[in-house]
Design a protein around this motif. Structure first.
Motif, PDB file in Angstrom:
ATOM      1  N   ARG A 147       0.720  -1.091  -0.085  1.00 33.18           N
ATOM      2  CA  ARG A 147       0.205   0.132   0.029  1.00 33.18           C
ATOM      3  C   ARG A 147       0.917   1.238  -0.017  1.00 33.18           C
ATOM      4  NH1 ARG A 147       0.336   2.853   4.541  1.00 33.18           N
ATOM      5  NH2 ARG A 147       0.979   1.687   6.457  1.00 33.18           N
ATOM      6  N   ASP A 148       0.380   2.483  -0.363  1.00 31.42           N
ATOM      7  CA  ASP A 148       0.908   3.607  -0.266  1.00 31.42           C
ATOM      8  C   ASP A 148       1.368   3.827   1.250  1.00 31.42           C
ATOM      9  OD1 ASP A 148       0.816   4.119  -3.105  1.00 31.42           O
ATOM     10  OD2 ASP A 148      -0.769   5.490  -2.562  1.00 31.42           O
ATOM     11  N   GLY A 149       2.805   4.192   1.521  1.00 34.38           N
ATOM     12  CA  GLY A 149       3.381   4.318   2.538  1.00 34.38           C
ATOM     13  C   GLY A 149       3.591   3.032   3.341  1.00 34.38           C
ATOM     14  N   GLY A 150       3.428   1.993   2.650  1.00 30.87           N
ATOM     15  CA  GLY A 150       4.178   0.622   2.948  1.00 30.87           C
ATOM     16  C   GLY A 150       5.774   0.843   2.878  1.00 30.87           C
ATOM     17  N   ARG A 216      11.271   4.551  -2.877  1.00 25.07           N
ATOM     18  CA  ARG A 216      11.790   5.791  -2.510  1.00 25.07           C
ATOM     19  C   ARG A 216      12.634   5.586  -1.213  1.00 25.07           C
ATOM     20  NH1 ARG A 216      11.181   5.963  -6.750  1.00 25.07           N
ATOM     21  NH2 ARG A 216      10.024   7.435  -8.343  1.00 25.07           N
ATOM     22  N   THR A 217      13.528   6.522  -1.014  1.00 22.88           N
ATOM     23  CA  THR A 217      14.377   6.616   0.128  1.00 22.88           C
ATOM     24  C   THR A 217      14.825   5.411   0.590  1.00 22.88           C
ATOM     25  OG1 THR A 217      12.223   6.387   1.751  1.00 22.88           O
ATOM     26  CG2 THR A 217      12.796   8.461   1.405  1.00 22.88           C
ATOM     27  N   VAL A 218      15.516   4.696  -0.492  1.00 21.17           N
ATOM     28  CA  VAL A 218      16.145   3.512  -0.404  1.00 21.17           C
ATOM     29  C   VAL A 218      17.536   3.669   0.326  1.00 21.17           C
ATOM     30  CG1 VAL A 218      17.155   1.554  -1.751  1.00 21.17           C
ATOM     31  CG2 VAL A 218      15.030   2.700  -2.588  1.00 21.17           C
ATOM     32  N   ARG A 219      17.602   2.765   1.335  1.00 16.99           N
ATOM     33  CA  ARG A 219      18.904   2.534   1.943  1.00 16.99           C
ATOM     34  C   ARG A 219      19.179   1.320   2.668  1.00 16.99           C
ATOM     35  NH1 ARG A 219      13.771   3.903   3.500  1.00 16.99           N
ATOM     36  NH2 ARG A 219      13.487   4.131   5.895  1.00 16.99           N
ATOM     37  N   HIS A 220      20.278   1.324   3.047  1.00 18.50           N
ATOM     38  CA  HIS A 220      20.848  -0.137   3.533  1.00 18.50           C
ATOM     39  C   HIS A 220      21.707   0.138   4.834  1.00 18.50           C
ATOM     40  CE1 HIS A 220      24.923   1.051   1.903  1.00 18.50           C
ATOM     41  NE2 HIS A 220      25.335   0.170   2.795  1.00 18.50           N
ATOM     42  N   ILE A 221      21.728  -0.985   5.593  1.00 23.10           N
ATOM     43  CA  ILE A 221      22.469  -1.265   6.824  1.00 23.10           C
ATOM     44  C   ILE A 221      23.058  -2.446   6.804  1.00 23.10           C
ATOM     45  CG2 ILE A 221      22.014  -1.444   9.552  1.00 23.10           C
ATOM     46  CD1 ILE A 221      19.076  -0.359   9.075  1.00 23.10           C
ATOM     47  N   ASP A 222      24.556  -2.330   7.043  1.00 25.54           N
ATOM     48  CA  ASP A 222      25.371  -3.345   7.110  1.00 25.54           C
ATOM     49  C   ASP A 222      25.218  -3.966   8.231  1.00 25.54           C
ATOM     50  OD1 ASP A 222      26.528  -3.305   4.480  1.00 25.54           O
ATOM     51  OD2 ASP A 222      28.064  -1.919   5.254  1.00 25.54           O
ATOM     52  N   LEU A 223      25.503  -5.477   8.206  1.00 24.09           N
ATOM     53  CA  LEU A 223      25.267  -6.386   9.653  1.00 24.09           C
ATOM     54  C   LEU A 223      26.564  -7.081   9.694  1.00 24.09           C
ATOM     55  CD1 LEU A 223      21.697  -7.686   9.475  1.00 24.09           C
ATOM     56  CD2 LEU A 223      22.338  -5.522  10.573  1.00 24.09           C
ATOM     57  N   THR A 224      26.971  -7.581  10.994  1.00 22.48           N
ATOM     58  CA  THR A 224      28.115  -8.189  11.300  1.00 22.48           C
ATOM     59  C   THR A 224      29.136  -8.383  10.310  1.00 22.48           C
ATOM     60  OG1 THR A 224      26.447  -9.868  11.806  1.00 22.48           O
ATOM     61  CG2 THR A 224      28.751 -10.698  12.091  1.00 22.48           C
ATOM     62  N   PHE A 225      30.064  -6.931  10.146  1.00 18.69           N
ATOM     63  CA  PHE A 225      31.147  -6.628   9.338  1.00 18.69           C
ATOM     64  C   PHE A 225      30.638  -6.856   7.895  1.00 18.69           C
ATOM     65  CE2 PHE A 225      32.642  -8.826  13.248  1.00 18.69           C
ATOM     66  CZ  PHE A 225      33.368  -7.552  13.874  1.00 18.69           C
ATOM     67  N   GLY A 226      29.612  -6.818   7.484  1.00 16.91           N
ATOM     68  CA  GLY A 226      29.159  -6.790   6.342  1.00 16.91           C
ATOM     69  C   GLY A 226      28.942  -8.132   5.628  1.00 16.91           C
ATOM     70  N   ILE A 227      28.689  -9.029   6.434  1.00 16.68           N
ATOM     71  CA  ILE A 227      28.276 -10.536   5.969  1.00 16.68           C
ATOM     72  C   ILE A 227      26.995 -10.369   5.429  1.00 16.68           C
ATOM     73  CG2 ILE A 227      27.798 -12.725   6.570  1.00 16.68           C
ATOM     74  CD1 ILE A 227      29.930 -12.592   8.771  1.00 16.68           C
ATOM     75  N   ALA A 228      26.086  -9.639   5.771  1.00 16.33           N
ATOM     76  CA  ALA A 228      24.511  -9.511   5.458  1.00 16.33           C
ATOM     77  C   ALA A 228      24.470  -7.878   5.306  1.00 16.33           C
ATOM     78  CB  ALA A 228      23.714 -10.169   6.326  1.00 16.33           C
ATOM     79  N   THR A 229      23.253  -7.645   4.798  1.00 21.58           N
ATOM     80  CA  THR A 229      23.009  -6.385   4.464  1.00 21.58           C
ATOM     81  C   THR A 229      21.445  -6.283   4.532  1.00 21.58           C
ATOM     82  OG1 THR A 229      24.851  -5.587   3.354  1.00 21.58           O
ATOM     83  CG2 THR A 229      22.794  -4.357   2.842  1.00 21.58           C
ATOM     84  N   ILE A 230      20.655  -5.213   5.022  1.00 20.36           N
ATOM     85  CA  ILE A 230      19.290  -4.896   5.212  1.00 20.36           C
ATOM     86  C   ILE A 230      19.141  -4.002   4.228  1.00 20.36           C
ATOM     87  CG2 ILE A 230      17.436  -4.141   6.410  1.00 20.36           C
ATOM     88  CD1 ILE A 230      18.476  -5.454   8.742  1.00 20.36           C
ATOM     89  N   TYR A 231      18.273  -4.086   3.192  1.00 19.24           N
ATOM     90  CA  TYR A 231      17.706  -2.996   2.363  1.00 19.24           C
ATOM     91  C   TYR A 231      16.374  -2.645   2.634  1.00 19.24           C
ATOM     92  CZ  TYR A 231      21.813  -4.754  -0.398  1.00 19.24           C
ATOM     93  OH  TYR A 231      23.086  -5.000  -0.712  1.00 19.24           O
ATOM     94  N   ILE A 232      16.021  -1.176   2.677  1.00 20.80           N
ATOM     95  CA  ILE A 232      14.745  -0.631   3.067  1.00 20.80           C
ATOM     96  C   ILE A 232      14.303   0.133   1.967  1.00 20.80           C
ATOM     97  CG2 ILE A 232      13.610   0.792   4.803  1.00 20.80           C
ATOM     98  CD1 ILE A 232      15.777  -0.139   6.873  1.00 20.80           C
ATOM     99  N   GLY A 233      13.206   0.059   1.552  1.00 22.59           N
ATOM    100  CA  GLY A 233      12.486   1.133   0.521  1.00 22.59           C
ATOM    101  C   GLY A 233      11.267   1.212   0.934  1.00 22.59           C
ATOM    102  N   ASP A 234      10.573   2.284   0.618  1.00 23.93           N
ATOM    103  CA  ASP A 234       9.372   2.985   1.060  1.00 23.93           C
ATOM    104  C   ASP A 234       8.568   3.024  -0.163  1.00 23.93           C
ATOM    105  OD1 ASP A 234       9.785   2.776   3.825  1.00 23.93           O
ATOM    106  OD2 ASP A 234      10.784   4.781   3.756  1.00 23.93           O
ATOM    107  N   LYS A 235       7.130   2.756  -0.347  1.00 22.53           N
ATOM    108  CA  LYS A 235       6.252   3.318  -1.230  1.00 22.53           C
ATOM    109  C   LYS A 235       5.589   4.392  -0.824  1.00 22.53           C
ATOM    110  CE  LYS A 235       2.708   1.515  -4.025  1.00 22.53           C
ATOM    111  NZ  LYS A 235       1.816   0.094  -4.669  1.00 22.53           N
TER     112      LYS A 235
END
Length: 235
Positions: A147-150, A216-235
């Motif tokens: 949905r919009d805002g999701g 939109r407002t796409v960003r990322h967060i590195d986890l455990t020295f960069g072994i994993a990454t969280i990507y976040i994006g909004d609608k």
């Protein structure tokens, strides 16, 4: 009905074959860190009463259950996966949890989700986007059902930036992990895992794919020295 490519069918069959040992090997091969990563990923979403969440490539339902544990009882969750064997194990796991009434499952690939536009307040996918053969199509589907805002939260393996840690990580990932995985399950599947991570786009390139899909407002967060990454994006 969406038809998987030849590569997609091979990946689907592979996950069907490793389903019985999947949870055990996840914990063993990640030393249990995968649970912490999932908890942190789910915390990136803001919830409200009556919200609906979709967990794509849900596997045996770990993220769906984590969402349920972190949210009000009015929040409902759908887990979707193209592996029938994984979904069947997920259903059993959910039936034995306190959240059985809140979680349902669908068998579907990320590229063709059987849900109406704007059906969900949040979409998650953990360690699954690299297995989506047509990633742009998968990301567009994720955007469509929000949905919009999701918000979409994507958790995936990545490549550490530190040269020293990268060398240690590569040795474990390329040499040790397939052998351990093969001892308990299917060697070819746990050889595929590091290969699929190494061919995954860079963080900047993947964020660009998310932006191209509409996020939109796409960003990322590195986890455990960069072994994993969280990507976040909004609608």
């Amino acid at each position: 009905m969406y038809k998987l490519s030849e590569k997609g069918e091979r990946i689907q069959q592979m996950f069907d074959s490793i389903a019985p040992r999947y949870d055990f090997l996840n914990r063993l091969l990640s030393f249990g860190i995968d649970r912490r990563w999932r908890r942190f990923a789910v915390r990136q979403i803001q919830w409200h009463e009556g919200a609906r969440a979709l967990d794509i490539a849900t596997g045996t339902g770990d993220v769906a259950l984590e969402i349920a544990s972190q949210t009000p009882s009015s929040v409902t969750i759908v887990g979707a996966d193209f592996s029938r064997e994984m979904v069947e194990l997920g259903k059993e796991k959910v039936r034995n949890s306190p959240h059985a009434a809140r979680i349902s499952f669908e068998i579907a690939p990320c590229e063709s989700l059987p849900f109406a536009d704007g059906s969900f307040d949040a979409v998650t996918i953990a360690f699954g986007i690299r297995n989506v053969v047509d990633r742009p199509a998968g990301l567009r589907e994720m955007y469509r059902v929000l949905r919009d805002g999701g918000r979409a939260v994507i958790l995936e393996f990545s490549t550490p930036r530190s040269k020293l840690f990268k060398s240690i990580y590569y040795f474990y990932f390329l040499k040790v992990l397939p052998v351990i995985g093969g001892a308990f399950s299917k060697f070819s599947a746990y050889k595929y895992l590091p290969d699929s991570v190494l061919e995954f786009p860079s963080q900047d390139r993947f964020k660009a794919l998310m932006t191209d899909a509409g996020f939109r407002t796409v960003r990322h967060i590195d986890l455990t020295f960069g072994i994993a990454t969280i990507y976040i994006g909004d609608k």
